[in-house]
Design a protein around this motif. Structure first.
Motif, PDB file in Angstrom:
ATOM      1  N   VAL A 771       2.377  17.611  50.475  1.00  0.00           N
ATOM      2  CA  VAL A 771       2.992  18.610  49.612  1.00  0.00           C
ATOM      3  C   VAL A 771       2.130  19.866  49.684  1.00  0.00           C
ATOM      4  O   VAL A 771       0.904  19.790  49.736  1.00  0.00           O
ATOM      5  N   ARG A 772       2.795  21.015  49.742  1.00  0.00           N
ATOM      6  CA  ARG A 772       2.065  22.283  49.793  1.00  0.00           C
ATOM      7  C   ARG A 772       2.094  22.921  48.405  1.00  0.00           C
ATOM      8  O   ARG A 772       3.150  23.029  47.783  1.00  0.00           O
ATOM      9  N   ILE A 773       0.926  23.300  47.929  1.00  0.00           N
ATOM     10  CA  ILE A 773       0.808  24.007  46.661  1.00  0.00           C
ATOM     11  C   ILE A 773       0.706  25.488  46.970  1.00  0.00           C
ATOM     12  O   ILE A 773      -0.115  25.909  47.803  1.00  0.00           O
ATOM     13  N   VAL A 774       1.542  26.282  46.311  1.00  0.00           N
ATOM     14  CA  VAL A 774       1.610  27.713  46.619  1.00  0.00           C
ATOM     15  C   VAL A 774       1.365  28.542  45.362  1.00  0.00           C
ATOM     16  O   VAL A 774       1.508  28.060  44.232  1.00  0.00           O
ATOM     17  N   GLY A 775       0.970  29.791  45.578  1.00  0.00           N
ATOM     18  CA  GLY A 775       0.724  30.695  44.464  1.00  0.00           C
ATOM     19  C   GLY A 775      -0.746  31.039  44.361  1.00  0.00           C
ATOM     20  O   GLY A 775      -1.546  30.772  45.265  1.00  0.00           O
ATOM     21  N   ASP A 776      -1.096  31.629  43.239  1.00  0.00           N
ATOM     22  CA  ASP A 776      -2.480  32.035  43.014  1.00  0.00           C
ATOM     23  C   ASP A 776      -3.318  30.860  42.522  1.00  0.00           C
ATOM     24  O   ASP A 776      -2.803  29.911  41.910  1.00  0.00           O
ATOM     25  N   VAL A 777      -4.615  30.950  42.759  1.00  0.00           N
ATOM     26  CA  VAL A 777      -5.545  29.977  42.192  1.00  0.00           C
ATOM     27  C   VAL A 777      -5.411  30.005  40.674  1.00  0.00           C
ATOM     28  O   VAL A 777      -5.368  31.069  40.054  1.00  0.00           O
ATOM     29  N   ARG A 778      -5.314  28.832  40.071  1.00  0.00           N
ATOM     30  CA  ARG A 778      -5.127  28.741  38.621  1.00  0.00           C
ATOM     31  C   ARG A 778      -6.307  28.008  37.987  1.00  0.00           C
ATOM     32  O   ARG A 778      -6.679  26.920  38.426  1.00  0.00           O
ATOM     33  N   LEU A 779      -6.883  28.622  36.975  1.00  0.00           N
ATOM     34  CA  LEU A 779      -7.950  27.975  36.218  1.00  0.00           C
ATOM     35  C   LEU A 779      -7.330  26.986  35.231  1.00  0.00           C
ATOM     36  O   LEU A 779      -6.319  27.276  34.596  1.00  0.00           O
ATOM     37  N   VAL A 780      -7.937  25.806  35.085  1.00  0.00           N
ATOM     38  CA  VAL A 780      -7.459  24.817  34.126  1.00  0.00           C
ATOM     39  C   VAL A 780      -8.631  24.350  33.274  1.00  0.00           C
ATOM     40  O   VAL A 780      -9.786  24.402  33.687  1.00  0.00           O
ATOM     41  N   GLY A 781      -8.302  23.874  32.086  1.00  0.00           N
ATOM     42  CA  GLY A 781      -9.323  23.431  31.148  1.00  0.00           C
ATOM     43  C   GLY A 781      -9.016  22.078  30.561  1.00  0.00           C
ATOM     44  O   GLY A 781      -8.336  21.242  31.187  1.00  0.00           O
ATOM     45  N   HIS A 782      -9.455  21.891  29.326  1.00  0.00           N
ATOM     46  CA  HIS A 782      -9.316  20.607  28.663  1.00  0.00           C
ATOM     47  C   HIS A 782      -7.855  20.257  28.370  1.00  0.00           C
ATOM     48  O   HIS A 782      -7.513  19.079  28.189  1.00  0.00           O
ATOM     49  N   ASP A 783      -6.984  21.250  28.350  1.00  0.00           N
ATOM     50  CA  ASP A 783      -5.572  20.998  28.066  1.00  0.00           C
ATOM     51  C   ASP A 783      -4.776  20.649  29.317  1.00  0.00           C
ATOM     52  O   ASP A 783      -3.542  20.536  29.264  1.00  0.00           O
ATOM     53  N   ARG A 784      -5.445  20.456  30.439  1.00  0.00           N
ATOM     54  CA  ARG A 784      -4.730  20.131  31.676  1.00  0.00           C
ATOM     55  C   ARG A 784      -4.131  18.729  31.609  1.00  0.00           C
ATOM     56  O   ARG A 784      -4.522  17.905  30.763  1.00  0.00           O
ATOM     57  N   THR A 785      -3.201  18.430  32.482  1.00  0.00           N
ATOM     58  CA  THR A 785      -2.632  17.092  32.596  1.00  0.00           C
ATOM     59  C   THR A 785      -3.644  16.173  33.255  1.00  0.00           C
ATOM     60  O   THR A 785      -4.107  16.451  34.365  1.00  0.00           O
ATOM     61  N   MET A 786      -4.001  15.068  32.584  1.00  0.00           N
ATOM     62  CA  MET A 786      -5.042  14.167  33.088  1.00  0.00           C
ATOM     63  C   MET A 786      -4.500  12.824  33.553  1.00  0.00           C
ATOM     64  O   MET A 786      -5.232  12.049  34.172  1.00  0.00           O
ATOM     65  N   VAL A 787      -3.235  12.544  33.234  1.00  0.00           N
ATOM     66  CA  VAL A 787      -2.659  11.233  33.510  1.00  0.00           C
ATOM     67  C   VAL A 787      -1.442  11.390  34.413  1.00  0.00           C
ATOM     68  O   VAL A 787      -0.698  12.376  34.300  1.00  0.00           O
ATOM     69  N   THR A 788      -1.255  10.434  35.301  1.00  0.00           N
ATOM     70  CA  THR A 788      -0.076  10.396  36.159  1.00  0.00           C
ATOM     71  C   THR A 788       0.894   9.351  35.619  1.00  0.00           C
ATOM     72  O   THR A 788       0.676   8.144  35.813  1.00  0.00           O
TER      73      THR A 788
END
Length: 806
Positions: A771-788
């Motif tokens: 899978v290709r991820i596109v766009g700008d670099v995105r900063l993430v923090g503690h509110d990011r998705t941690m579970v699949t």
């Protein structure tokens, strides 16, 4: 509440009003307290740490905490004196000496009454206990070790187990459990590998979070430990310094703790003994304040590991004395000192009075503990010591507990290789007349239990008290399992030591049998009194003692030998694997472990456990865990003369049936840096028996700013299928699951190609896509998705049995 509370004046009555929030009640209470009373809330008392009258099986003192004998020898302060201004915690009332339920209840009530009698405001102490393999007290069920939880790959099962443990603890007046261990394995030689859940951050974080939810559902605060880096000590030496950069800390060590806080609401964190790059964890304000509090929003309490505060002076030598160590730890963010008040005592009071230390720091820590006490009901007007226990509702080793312990044990057993001899019984198997059972783990029930199980943790100091519970040895369990088949037993040798006098008898037993079952591995203990456990680190990954000699001689007999490793760490099996007639790994499976192993050997139980750590081929020189960047991976063969290929990889586990994983379907070939995709694979039971398979999803970041692991587990599901049945397993993958700590130490989601790999182990991944991820670099923090998240969809017409998923 108590006579002490009844004596409080009318102006103080709002302190006990349950209509107010816990935060408001704590604040009102804080305002009514003197400085001495506030500081007293930051301390603890271990009334059971009186070593003077301990029955010793040897002249050498057996400790249950590091340097326990040293601190006890320095003299102990009576509980009434230690609590004259109140007290934060009562330490291990149940877990220090063997007590019956009646004796323990009487003692916990006594200690509460002493604390309340000397406290002007009548604030009860919070009671904490160990609970890594169950409630660590006399007569309580011993569940499998945490490494065995990891082998189940079943969060729902771990949550049920933790809820049962928490229920027993809460009924007997325990408020906080010092579990789970969320350290990620970095070196298999470390003695505390058995206490960990495995070598992968996602597996550890997900199962650890499940344990937190289960324990806290019963009203017992879970304590995440050891924060942080403890498992990465140099040469795997307990309490050794840690050589680790900030990036590895952020990407491998810390995510497990962050997940348990973000997804399970863990109420407490315990400091680590480690110093990382020279800075002790207990003195690190970045770790305990900037990261844990400010970035992650943690609102619970930070408790010190036992004597970690004075260790800042005596072991790390970053403080001139214990008082200075207390000020350093408090400033960094430690709230409560365990197990006894040393650095958080009068020295803090004097520093505040002299202007060397801000009283705000004392208030900060005391407020956090008082909030928890309010939440636990300890500040309610109707709370009483006698009312805090419900002994009539407790059977510490109930049939339900034992059944659950057996279920966890059965699901944790890993079949490495069925070989020519397994299962021992079955329609198409040759009839057995005589089975030889050998090995040091065959007849000693203690080898089935971890170092924090009461029989191994405390009872070695009381050799006349037995185990306190019924534990069937591995040989007795196999005898029951095999029925009328003749069984002869010769241990051959001990787990440790160089006594070879019994090997000849074991070899003769094997030579005269149709098949030999050799139980080898560990005996858990503490600080050198075992081959696995706290302070029982290994020089290399050779089986302890002379067990390797025993196995070699057994294999030379020509009799088929099934090797069962009952251990707290993986051992190198390369010298035996090709000659063995079967290989089974059991990661210290608890009091029901003998029966669980026997069920797998006979074929009654179809094994479905998976390796939470790799099985090495060689005793030394291996890189260890599967989380390797290109330079540390098997793909760098030829660069070094050392073989980096494990004998059995992370996530591996065989079965008595067969499975096929195929047909990877991606919902998208391209997503934005804040998008998501699904990856669906089909798993089918292609064998003749019902069984479990763990479908695993890994990612590989093709090009990144920093060297990344070639494979990283991001999702899994344990599915149970009838013969011929199939199920579609769909993983919902957010772009956040590709995040990592970049060159500037900020966590980012980066555009680029991500390889998606699915299969049944880290080295058996037949399904691949990109899978290709596109766009700008995105900063993430503690509110990011941690579970699949995972969805299971039975294929039309197929029968799907319930299984764990994550």
């Amino acid at each position: 509440m108590t006579s002490s509370n009844a004596a409080t004046g009318p102006d103080e009555r709002p302190l006990w009003q349950t209509s107010l929030s816990a935060e408001k009640r704590a604040e009102l209470l804080l305002q009514a307290m003197t400085l001495d009373e506030k500081v007293a809330q930051l301390g603890s008392r271990w009334a059971g740490n009186d070593m003077a009258d301990v029955e010793r099986p040897t002249e050498e003192q057996i400790n249950v905490a590091p340097m326990q004998d040293v601190f006890a020898a320095g003299g102990t302060i009576p509980l009434d004196e230690a609590s004259r201004n109140g007290l934060g915690h009562l330490t291990r009332v149940w877990g220090s000496v063997p007590l019956t339920v009646d004796e323990g209840v009487a003692e916990i009530i006594r200690q509460h009454e002493v604390v309340l009698a000397g406290s002007r405001l009548g604030i009860p102490a919070l009671v904490h206990e160990e609970c890594l393999t169950g409630f660590t007290t006399y007569g309580a069920t011993v569940y499998p070790t945490a490494l065995a939880w990891g082998a189940t790959f079943d969060p729902a099962l771990v949550e049920r187990m933790a809820a049962a443990i928490g229920s027993d603890m809460a009924a007997l007046g325990v408020h906080q459990g010092l579990s789970p261990v969320l350290d990620v394995v970095r070196d298999y030689r470390w003695g505390r590998v058995e206490e960990t859940i495995g070598e992968d951050p996602y597996l550890v974080g997900l199962l650890g979070s499940a344990y937190v939810r289960g324990l806290q559902s019963a009203g017992v605060i879970a304590t995440l430990k050891h924060f942080a880096g403890y498992s990465a000590s140099r040469a795997a030496r307990n309490h050794g310094p840690v050589s680790m950069g900030r990036r590895e800390l952020l990407d491998v060590i810390l995510p497990t703790f962050e997940m348990a806080i973000a997804t399970a609401g863990a109420g407490s964190v315990m400091s680590s003994y480690s110093d990382i790059d020279g800075l002790p964890a207990s003195a690190d304000p970045w770790l305990f304040t900037e990261l844990l509090r400010d970035a992650w929003g943690f609102t619970g309490t930070v408790v010190s590991d036992y004597w970690a505060v004075p260790f800042l002076a005596t072991m790390h030598r970053v403080a001139e004395d214990v008082d200075a160590a207390g000020a350093l730890a408090l400033t960094a963010g430690t709230d409560v000192e365990l197990p006894d008040t040393l650095g958080f005592g009068s020295g803090l009071v004097e520093r505040v009075k002299s202007g060397q230390l801000s009283e705000d720091l004392v208030d900060r820590a005391a407020r956090r503990l008082l909030v928890q006490k309010a939440q636990l009901g300890l500040l309610d007007p109707d709370w009483t010591p006698k009312g805090s226990v419900r002994k009539e509702t407790v059977d510490l080793d109930s049939p339900a507990n034992r059944a659950l312990a057996r279920e966890v044990a059965e699901k944790s057993i890993v079949l490495l290789d069925a070989g020519s001899a397994l299962p021992l019984l079955g329609e198409n198997r040759p009839a057995l007349q005589r089975v030889a059972v050998v090995g040091p783990c065959s007849g000693d029930p203690r080898t089935l239990m971890g170092c924090y199980a009461f029989p191994n943790h405390v009872l070695p100091r009381y050799p006349d008290r037995g185990l306190g519970i019924e534990v069937q040895s591995a040989v007795d369990a196999l005898r029951d399992e095999l029925g009328n088949i003749e069984l002869v037993h010769e241990p051959g040798c001990s787990v440790l030591g160089d006594d070879r006098s019994g090997i000849a008898a074991a070899v003769e037993a094997a030579r005269s049998a149709d098949v030999c079952v050799a139980y080898v591995g560990d005996l858990s203990g503490l600080f050198g009194h075992g081959s696995s456990g706290e302070g029982c680190d290994a020089e290399d990954l050779r089986l302890p003692g002379v067990q390797h000699e025993l196995l070699n001689q057994l294999l030379d007999t020509g009799t088929p030998v099934v090797v069962v490793v009952v251990s707290g760490r993986p051992y190198a099996l390369g010298d035996f694997a090709e000659r063995a007639a079967g290989l089974v790994q059991a990661f210290i499976p608890g009091q029901e472990g003998g029966t669980a192993i026997a069920g797998v050997l006979s074929g009654r139980v179809v094994p479905g456990g998976k390796l939470p750590v790799q099985i090495p081929r060689h005793v030394g020189g291996q890189p260890g865990t599967y989380l390797q960047p290109p330079l540390g991976s098997v793909e760098s063969a030829g660069i070094s003369g050392l073989d980096a290929v494990p004998l059995f990889p992370f996530g591996f586990g065989a079965s008595y049936t067969s499975f096929e994983v195929e047909n990877l379907r991606m919902s998208a070939g391209e997503i934005p840096t804040d998008g998501e995709f699904t990856a669906t694979v089909r798993v089918r039971n292609t064998g003749a028996r019902a069984g479990d398979e763990v479908v695993q999803l890994y990612l590989h970041d093709v090009v990144a700013q920093v060297a990344r692991p070639l494979k990283l587990l991001i999702g899994f599901a344990r599915v149970s299928l009838e013969p011929g049945a199939g199920v579609d397993v769909t993983f919902q993958v957010h772009a956040d699951r590709t995040a990592y700590t970049a060159a500037d130490l900020r966590r980012i989601v980066e555009p680029g190609d991500i390889e998606v790999l699915a299969g049944t182990s880290s080295m058996d991944l037949p399904c691949r896509s990109t899978v290709r991820i596109v766009g700008d670099v995105r900063l993430v923090g503690h509110d990011r998705t941690m579970v699949t998240p995972v969805d299971l969809t039975p294929i039309a017409g197929d029968a799907l049995r319930t299984g764990g998923e994550a």
